[in-house]
Design a protein around this motif. Structure first.
Motif, mmCIF file in Angstrom:
data_model
loop_
_atom_site.group_PDB
_atom_site.id
_atom_site.type_symbol
_atom_site.label_atom_id
_atom_site.label_comp_id
_atom_site.label_asym_id
_atom_site.label_seq_id
_atom_site.Cartn_x
_atom_site.Cartn_y
_atom_site.Cartn_z
ATOM 1 N N GLY A 195 0.643 -0.819 -0.103
ATOM 2 C CA GLY A 195 -0.387 0.066 -0.306
ATOM 3 C C GLY A 195 0.691 1.587 -0.094
ATOM 4 O O GLY A 195 0.477 2.242 -0.636
ATOM 5 N N LEU A 196 1.732 0.753 1.440
ATOM 6 C CA LEU A 196 2.827 2.735 0.811
ATOM 7 C C LEU A 196 3.771 3.132 -0.434
ATOM 8 O O LEU A 196 3.331 4.215 -1.425
ATOM 9 C CB LEU A 196 4.059 2.730 1.884
ATOM 10 N N LYS A 197 4.346 1.634 -1.108
ATOM 11 C CA LYS A 197 4.425 1.757 -2.098
ATOM 12 C C LYS A 197 3.433 2.399 -3.866
ATOM 13 O O LYS A 197 3.972 3.062 -4.066
ATOM 14 C CB LYS A 197 5.007 0.202 -3.173
ATOM 15 N N ARG A 198 2.239 1.519 -3.621
ATOM 16 C CA ARG A 198 1.469 2.498 -4.496
ATOM 17 C C ARG A 198 0.790 3.772 -4.506
ATOM 18 O O ARG A 198 0.492 4.201 -4.686
ATOM 19 C CB ARG A 198 0.194 1.418 -4.282
ATOM 20 N N ARG A 199 1.257 4.030 -2.828
ATOM 21 C CA ARG A 199 0.527 5.723 -3.088
ATOM 22 C C ARG A 199 1.901 6.757 -2.793
ATOM 23 O O ARG A 199 1.217 7.480 -2.866
ATOM 24 C CB ARG A 199 -0.098 5.250 -1.539
ATOM 25 N N GLY A 200 2.894 6.014 -3.802
ATOM 26 C CA GLY A 200 4.026 6.822 -3.697
ATOM 27 C C GLY A 200 4.674 7.470 -2.393
ATOM 28 O O GLY A 200 5.305 8.148 -2.616
ATOM 29 N N PHE A 201 4.786 6.389 -0.960
ATOM 30 C CA PHE A 201 5.693 6.812 -0.318
ATOM 31 C C PHE A 201 7.574 6.360 -1.304
ATOM 32 O O PHE A 201 7.595 5.796 -1.722
ATOM 33 C CB PHE A 201 5.510 5.677 0.696
ATOM 34 N N SER A 202 8.194 7.672 -0.578
ATOM 35 C CA SER A 202 9.383 7.455 -0.544
ATOM 36 C C SER A 202 9.849 5.542 0.130
ATOM 37 O O SER A 202 9.697 5.885 1.324
ATOM 38 C CB SER A 202 10.452 8.897 -0.676
ATOM 39 N N LYS A 203 11.318 5.784 -0.307
ATOM 40 C CA LYS A 203 11.839 5.197 -0.055
ATOM 41 C C LYS A 203 12.297 5.351 1.373
ATOM 42 O O LYS A 203 12.583 4.530 1.922
ATOM 43 C CB LYS A 203 12.889 4.380 -0.904
ATOM 44 N N GLU A 204 13.411 6.992 1.821
ATOM 45 C CA GLU A 204 13.376 7.230 2.892
ATOM 46 C C GLU A 204 12.767 6.689 4.098
ATOM 47 O O GLU A 204 12.330 6.538 5.037
ATOM 48 C CB GLU A 204 13.825 8.502 2.461
ATOM 49 N N ALA A 205 10.628 7.457 3.066
ATOM 50 C CA ALA A 205 9.917 7.074 4.233
ATOM 51 C C ALA A 205 9.617 6.058 5.292
ATOM 52 O O ALA A 205 9.312 5.497 5.944
ATOM 53 C CB ALA A 205 8.955 7.607 3.998
ATOM 54 N N ILE A 206 9.551 4.949 4.028
ATOM 55 C CA ILE A 206 9.690 3.557 3.689
ATOM 56 C C ILE A 206 10.748 2.784 4.854
ATOM 57 O O ILE A 206 9.693 2.014 5.709
ATOM 58 C CB ILE A 206 9.033 2.749 2.405
ATOM 59 N N LEU A 207 12.239 3.239 4.887
ATOM 60 C CA LEU A 207 13.253 2.665 5.733
ATOM 61 C C LEU A 207 12.232 3.312 6.776
ATOM 62 O O LEU A 207 12.744 2.410 7.514
ATOM 63 C CB LEU A 207 14.076 3.077 4.836
ATOM 64 N N ALA A 208 12.360 4.600 7.300
ATOM 65 C CA ALA A 208 12.106 4.682 8.362
ATOM 66 C C ALA A 208 10.994 4.169 9.072
ATOM 67 O O ALA A 208 10.713 3.580 10.169
ATOM 68 C CB ALA A 208 11.749 6.503 8.197
#
Length: 255
Positions: A195-208
């Motif tokens: 869901g996060l990837k589909r909604r365009g969250f950045s790699k930095e945000a997903i890692l954090a």
């Protein structure tokens, strides 16, 4: 635009282009926005406000008195935003005087067949409630929530934005934002990464967020210790939202 067999109370306020199907009943104190289409055999009771381009399918019941013994006929409300889709047989109840007096549903939500939204619920925007999801009274959903079919949420629970529950989940605790849960009782199963990837969250945000999740769920820390560690390590809007969704918990989070 209004079928001859439909019954629309003179006290209802419908935009000029609203379509109303056969055998539908719309009571007084109902307001329906422009571009809306109400199917056949629908019952809408007020006070209820439906935004623009609302689509309601057959046999849905919207704005009915709530199923609460404390309810004594007070003029509580149901308010919905724009572009919502309410599928067959869904039941959406108004609020109670003992709470906010209003059930509130945002915009662009898909509420599938036979979903129940109890009194005083607060639903955000862009949510998907699959078939036969049940929300007890006083439930709060954030934005972009996905609830799998037959999931049920206990009263007063909070379910954070971008979180997801698998089908058949029984949810009796609060769910932090961005988390994926499943089971009876529901348990956490990592972040809602798809869901996060589909909604365009950045790699930095997903890692954090991934690191923040580990601090809460995999390091053996208390919730307070984990939140302090997250604040000390990250200063992103996403991690702030994750922390806030836990701090608001009154029932304890899923563990």
């Amino acid at each position: 635009m209004i079928h001859t067999t439909a019954i629309v109370d003179p006290g209802a306020r419908l935009a000029e282009d609203v379509e109303v199907g056969p055998f539908t009943v719309i009571g007084p104190d109902v307001e329906i926005g422009a571009g809306s289409r109400i199917g056949s055999h629908v019952v809408i009771k007020g006070p209820t406000v439906l935004g623009a381009r609302t689509r309601i399918f057959q046999f849905a019941s919207v704005g009915e008195d709530c199923q609460d013994k404390k309810y004594a006929g007070e003029p509580t409300r149901l308010v919905m935003g724009d572009d919502n889709v309410i599928r067959e047989g869904a039941t959406l109840h108004r609020g109670t005087a003992q709470d906010r007096g209003e059930t509130t549903i945002g915009s662009r939500n898909l509420i599938m067949a036979y979903v129940h939204v109890g009194h005083d619920c607060l639903i955000g925007n862009d949510c998907v409630l699959a078939n036969q999801v049940t929300l007890a009274g006083h439930v709060t959903l954030g934005d972009f929530v996905i609830l799998g079919g037959l999931a049920a949420i206990h009263q007063f629970c909070h379910f954070g934005s971008y979180a997801m529950a698998g089908g058949g989940s029984i949810i009796t605790k609060d769910t932090p934002a961005f988390v994926m849960i499943n089971g009876n009782p529901a348990k956490p199963h990592g972040l809602n990464l798809t869901g996060l990837k589909r909604r365009g969250f950045s790699k930095e945000a997903i890692l954090a967020l991934s690191e923040s999740y580990k601090l809460v769920y995999r390091q053996g820390l208390t919730v307070e210790q984990a939140l302090a560690a997250i604040r000390g390590r990250f200063s992103l809007p996403e991690t702030d939202a994750f922390v806030a969704s836990i701090e608001v918990s009154s029932r304890g989070i899923v563990r």
